[in-house]
Write a protein that holds these residues in place. Structure first.
Motif, PDB file in Angstrom:
ATOM      1  N   GLY A 194       0.813  -1.210   0.000  1.00  0.00           N
ATOM      2  CA  GLY A 194       0.000   0.000   0.000  1.00  0.00           C
ATOM      3  C   GLY A 194       0.838   1.248   0.000  1.00  0.00           C
ATOM      4  O   GLY A 194       2.058   1.207   0.267  1.00  0.00           O
ATOM      5  N   GLU A 195       0.208   2.350  -0.285  1.00  0.00           N
ATOM      6  CA  GLU A 195       0.905   3.625  -0.286  1.00  0.00           C
ATOM      7  C   GLU A 195       1.109   4.101   1.151  1.00  0.00           C
ATOM      8  O   GLU A 195       0.256   3.876   2.016  1.00  0.00           O
ATOM      9  CB  GLU A 195       0.103   4.666  -1.071  1.00  0.00           C
ATOM     10  CG  GLU A 195      -0.045   4.316  -2.547  1.00  0.00           C
ATOM     11  CD  GLU A 195      -0.870   5.354  -3.280  1.00  0.00           C
ATOM     12  OE1 GLU A 195      -1.347   6.292  -2.626  1.00  0.00           O
ATOM     13  OE2 GLU A 195      -1.033   5.220  -4.505  1.00  0.00           O
ATOM     14  N   PRO A 196       2.214   4.755   1.432  1.00  0.00           N
ATOM     15  CA  PRO A 196       2.476   5.255   2.795  1.00  0.00           C
ATOM     16  C   PRO A 196       1.355   6.194   3.250  1.00  0.00           C
ATOM     17  O   PRO A 196       0.867   7.025   2.499  1.00  0.00           O
ATOM     18  CB  PRO A 196       3.801   6.010   2.641  1.00  0.00           C
ATOM     19  CG  PRO A 196       4.453   5.403   1.432  1.00  0.00           C
ATOM     20  CD  PRO A 196       3.341   5.030   0.512  1.00  0.00           C
ATOM     21  N   GLY A 197       0.943   6.010   4.479  1.00  0.00           N
ATOM     22  CA  GLY A 197      -0.079   6.872   5.051  1.00  0.00           C
ATOM     23  C   GLY A 197      -1.493   6.363   4.910  1.00  0.00           C
ATOM     24  O   GLY A 197      -2.402   6.863   5.579  1.00  0.00           O
ATOM     25  N   LEU A 198      -1.703   5.357   4.018  1.00  0.00           N
ATOM     26  CA  LEU A 198      -3.044   4.803   3.859  1.00  0.00           C
ATOM     27  C   LEU A 198      -3.336   3.806   4.964  1.00  0.00           C
ATOM     28  O   LEU A 198      -2.446   3.086   5.431  1.00  0.00           O
ATOM     29  CB  LEU A 198      -3.188   4.139   2.494  1.00  0.00           C
ATOM     30  CG  LEU A 198      -3.168   5.056   1.262  1.00  0.00           C
ATOM     31  CD1 LEU A 198      -3.358   4.240  -0.006  1.00  0.00           C
ATOM     32  CD2 LEU A 198      -4.248   6.127   1.375  1.00  0.00           C
ATOM     33  N   TYR A 199      -4.602   3.742   5.350  1.00  0.00           N
ATOM     34  CA  TYR A 199      -5.000   2.856   6.447  1.00  0.00           C
ATOM     35  C   TYR A 199      -4.894   1.393   6.039  1.00  0.00           C
ATOM     36  O   TYR A 199      -4.520   0.539   6.838  1.00  0.00           O
ATOM     37  CB  TYR A 199      -6.421   3.192   6.884  1.00  0.00           C
ATOM     38  CG  TYR A 199      -6.956   2.286   7.965  1.00  0.00           C
ATOM     39  CD1 TYR A 199      -6.503   2.398   9.283  1.00  0.00           C
ATOM     40  CD2 TYR A 199      -7.903   1.311   7.670  1.00  0.00           C
ATOM     41  CE1 TYR A 199      -6.975   1.572  10.280  1.00  0.00           C
ATOM     42  CE2 TYR A 199      -8.386   0.472   8.656  1.00  0.00           C
ATOM     43  CZ  TYR A 199      -7.925   0.607   9.961  1.00  0.00           C
ATOM     44  OH  TYR A 199      -8.405  -0.227  10.936  1.00  0.00           O
ATOM     45  N   SER A 200      -5.219   1.083   4.774  1.00  0.00           N
ATOM     46  CA  SER A 200      -5.169  -0.298   4.302  1.00  0.00           C
ATOM     47  C   SER A 200      -4.847  -0.326   2.816  1.00  0.00           C
ATOM     48  O   SER A 200      -4.873   0.705   2.131  1.00  0.00           O
ATOM     49  CB  SER A 200      -6.503  -1.008   4.560  1.00  0.00           C
ATOM     50  OG  SER A 200      -7.560  -0.342   3.890  1.00  0.00           O
ATOM     51  N   THR A 201      -4.541  -1.511   2.308  1.00  0.00           N
ATOM     52  CA  THR A 201      -4.198  -1.666   0.900  1.00  0.00           C
ATOM     53  C   THR A 201      -5.368  -1.281   0.005  1.00  0.00           C
ATOM     54  O   THR A 201      -5.199  -0.563  -0.976  1.00  0.00           O
ATOM     55  CB  THR A 201      -3.789  -3.127   0.617  1.00  0.00           C
ATOM     56  OG1 THR A 201      -2.813  -3.544   1.576  1.00  0.00           O
ATOM     57  CG2 THR A 201      -3.240  -3.269  -0.783  1.00  0.00           C
ATOM     58  N   HIS A 202      -6.555  -1.780   0.313  1.00  0.00           N
ATOM     59  CA  HIS A 202      -7.780  -1.479  -0.413  1.00  0.00           C
ATOM     60  C   HIS A 202      -8.799  -0.869   0.555  1.00  0.00           C
ATOM     61  O   HIS A 202      -8.642  -0.944   1.779  1.00  0.00           O
ATOM     62  CB  HIS A 202      -8.375  -2.752  -1.033  1.00  0.00           C
ATOM     63  CG  HIS A 202      -7.654  -3.235  -2.255  1.00  0.00           C
ATOM     64  ND1 HIS A 202      -7.981  -2.839  -3.529  1.00  0.00           N
ATOM     65  CD2 HIS A 202      -6.619  -4.104  -2.389  1.00  0.00           C
ATOM     66  CE1 HIS A 202      -7.191  -3.438  -4.400  1.00  0.00           C
ATOM     67  NE2 HIS A 202      -6.343  -4.216  -3.727  1.00  0.00           N
ATOM     68  N   ARG A 203      -9.875  -0.323   0.004  1.00  0.00           N
ATOM     69  CA  ARG A 203     -10.948   0.237   0.814  1.00  0.00           C
ATOM     70  C   ARG A 203     -12.116  -0.742   0.973  1.00  0.00           C
ATOM     71  O   ARG A 203     -13.174  -0.353   1.471  1.00  0.00           O
ATOM     72  CB  ARG A 203     -11.450   1.541   0.176  1.00  0.00           C
ATOM     73  CG  ARG A 203     -10.395   2.627   0.158  1.00  0.00           C
ATOM     74  CD  ARG A 203     -10.942   3.909  -0.436  1.00  0.00           C
ATOM     75  NE  ARG A 203      -9.932   4.972  -0.422  1.00  0.00           N
ATOM     76  CZ  ARG A 203     -10.132   6.197  -0.895  1.00  0.00           C
ATOM     77  NH1 ARG A 203     -11.317   6.514  -1.421  1.00  0.00           N
ATOM     78  NH2 ARG A 203      -9.164   7.103  -0.852  1.00  0.00           N
TER      79      ARG A 203
END
Length: 504
Positions: free
Chosen positions: A263-272
């Motif tokens: 996942g991208e840095p800062g995102l809560y999870s890989t997907h929503r």
């Protein structure tokens, strides 16, 4: 006597090959034991009986083929071709391989289910022998545990009925009085409980796998059920897991540690949304989610994101053939994407009347199973729908290789479809392989693995009917499996990735 000596020599030679010794470099002491008119290492011009003597090389071709069928497949493939031209011919002769396969699957089973021409007999036999050596050593114990489970389920009822029958028939139970009967029943209950505890203890101790295999669970880094797992890299050393927590984790199976969460840095999870499916080809990894996206990852760069494909509905299944990616979705479509393009959508196929649940493909065909109880076959070269095969239940998992298609349905059955003369035809269906939805299936020339929401993983030989070597009882419903280089990984409702592999 010469025939016996020939048999022993061949076995010794094969054993030497398996132990890493070159049969062409053995000492003169070994060669002096061969009762042959010519050395085993001397080339033979043709597979015909010799005119002199009664040595091994002078036997009829059919007898030699049957003898070779008893030598381990690995030795036949790796050692015999180095001995002489005759043995090289025997190592590639289908007769010996077919005899071996018949012995492995049994006389009443069909193998292979599809056309036998161009079938890879050596690979199939090698895989079946390896599968047998890993999974069938405790097959009898599995049967014993099944019998014990039946005994455990029926033990209390049987004992109770026995005492009840005594009371009804006016036998000793009635004469002793109801209080004595109740006391005896209490004693029997205590005995039964102790027996149940012992059975449960034995069952838990033997749950994991046969003694020749190692079973372990990767650390619980997810916080929700796993719906998909995928072994990548070709050696079973790296595992990818997708979860309902929206994350895709990358695992080092050798070290049993988490490498990273993609996942991208800062995102809560890989997907929503829930991660429902995974696919890979070379360094390209694809993850599909209920958030209607497919995210692309570069495994060679440590899981760096390569792009995002935005769809219009939940992505339920994937098949990757870099640079092309196939995605089946809830909106009844199979979409074809070019992962290199800025506008990746190449074509959207409307092949079904309900959600697309499973996909398989090669360079010629795309096969998709749907909740509308059909299997669609799309001809990639002609660019059109070739066939639509109807079943009595919907297919939830599929495996396609060679000319055979194996699929699992929502009622625990396995179906086969065979490619003949450019068309797929219904083969066979096998009932009661599982008791519920078949969530995962992997088939190769000599192996067949299945898993189900009935909490079981089964290991079979891919014959008709499948010969089940081992049944693994899981703690929760199993949602997917992956097999690579003899390593088996499964994802389930218990949040962890479970792995079985050869002991090191």
């Amino acid at each position: 006597m010469d025939l016996v000596w020939g048999w022993e020599v061949l076995i010794q030679m094969a054993t030497a090959g398996c132990n890493g010794r070159d049969p062409e470099r053995r000492g003169s002491k070994d060669r002096s034991m061969l009762p042959l008119s010519t050395s085993l290492t001397c080339p033979v011009s043709s597979p015909l009986p010799c005119s002199e003597g009664m040595g091994l090389l002078c036997l009829p071709w059919e007898i030699l083929a049957r003898i070779v069928s008893h030598v381990p497949a690995q030795c036949v493939i790796q050692v015999l071709p180095k001995v002489c031209r005759l043995f090289r011919s025997l190592s590639t002769d289908n007769t010996a391989w077919q005899i071996r396969a018949r012995r492995l699957v049994g006389p009443n089973a069909s193998f292979p289910l599809g056309p036998s021409d161009e079938f890879d007999w050596p690979t199939a036999c090698l895989e079946m022998e390896q599968l047998n050596s890993c999974w069938s050593k405790r097959g009898e114990e599995t049967g014993e545990r099944h019998d014990q489970a039946q005994d455990r389920d029926g033990l209390r009822g049987a004992e109770g009925l026995t005492e009840e029958r005594k009371v009804r028939e006016g036998g000793p139970g009635l004469e002793e009085g109801m209080e004595d009967v109740e006391a005896r029943l209490d004693d029997e209950d205590e005995k039964i409980e102790r027996l149940l505890e012992e059975l449960d203890k034995n069952s838990s101790q033997s749950f994991s796998c046969p003694s020749g295999l190692e079973h372990f669970s990767l650390p619980s880094e997810h916080i929700a059920e796993l719906d998909c797992v995928l072994l990548v890299g070709g050696e079973g050393a790296v595992c990818v897991s997708g979860s309902r927590d929206g994350n895709v984790n990358l695992w080092d199976v050798e070290k049993k540690v988490l490498q990273c969460t993609l996942g991208e840095p800062g995102l809560y999870s890989t997907h929503r949304g829930w991660v429902w499916c995974l696919a890979a080809h070379g360094p390209l990894l694809c993850s599909g989610s209920f958030d209607s996206t497919v995210r692309l990852w570069d495994l060679a760069a440590g899981g760096e994101q390569r792009g995002v494909i935005q769809g219009r509905a939940a992505v339920l299944c994937l098949s990757c053939q870099d640079p092309l990616l196939l995605a089946g979705s809830y909106d009844k479509k199979v979409s074809i994407y070019d992962t290199r393009a800025a506008d990746p959508l190449v074509q959207s196929l409307c092949l079904h009347r309900n959600a697309v649940l499973c996909l398989a493909a090669d360079e010629k065909y795309i096969l998709s199973g749907s909740k509308d109880n059909t299997l669609a076959v799309f001809d990639r070269r002609a660019g059109k729908l070739l066939q639509k095969l109807r079943t009595n239940s919907f297919l939830a998992s599929i495996s396609y290789s060679g000319r055979e298609v194996w699929a699992g349905d929502n009622q625990g059955r396995l179906h086969t479809f065979l490619l003949q003369d450019g068309f797929f035809r219904h083969g066979s269906h096998f009932d009661e392989v599982h008791c519920a939805l078949v969530t995962g299936i992997h088939r190769s020339p000599g192996t067949l693995y299945t898993c189900s929401s009935d909490r079981t993983i089964k290991v079979h030989l891919p014959c008709g009917p499948p010969k089940t070597l081992f049944t693994l009882q899981h703690q929760s419903g199993v949602h997917g499996l992956s097999v690579e280089a003899g390593v088996l990984a499964v994802g389930s409702g218990n949040i962890c990735v479970d792995v079985w592999r050869m002991r090191q």
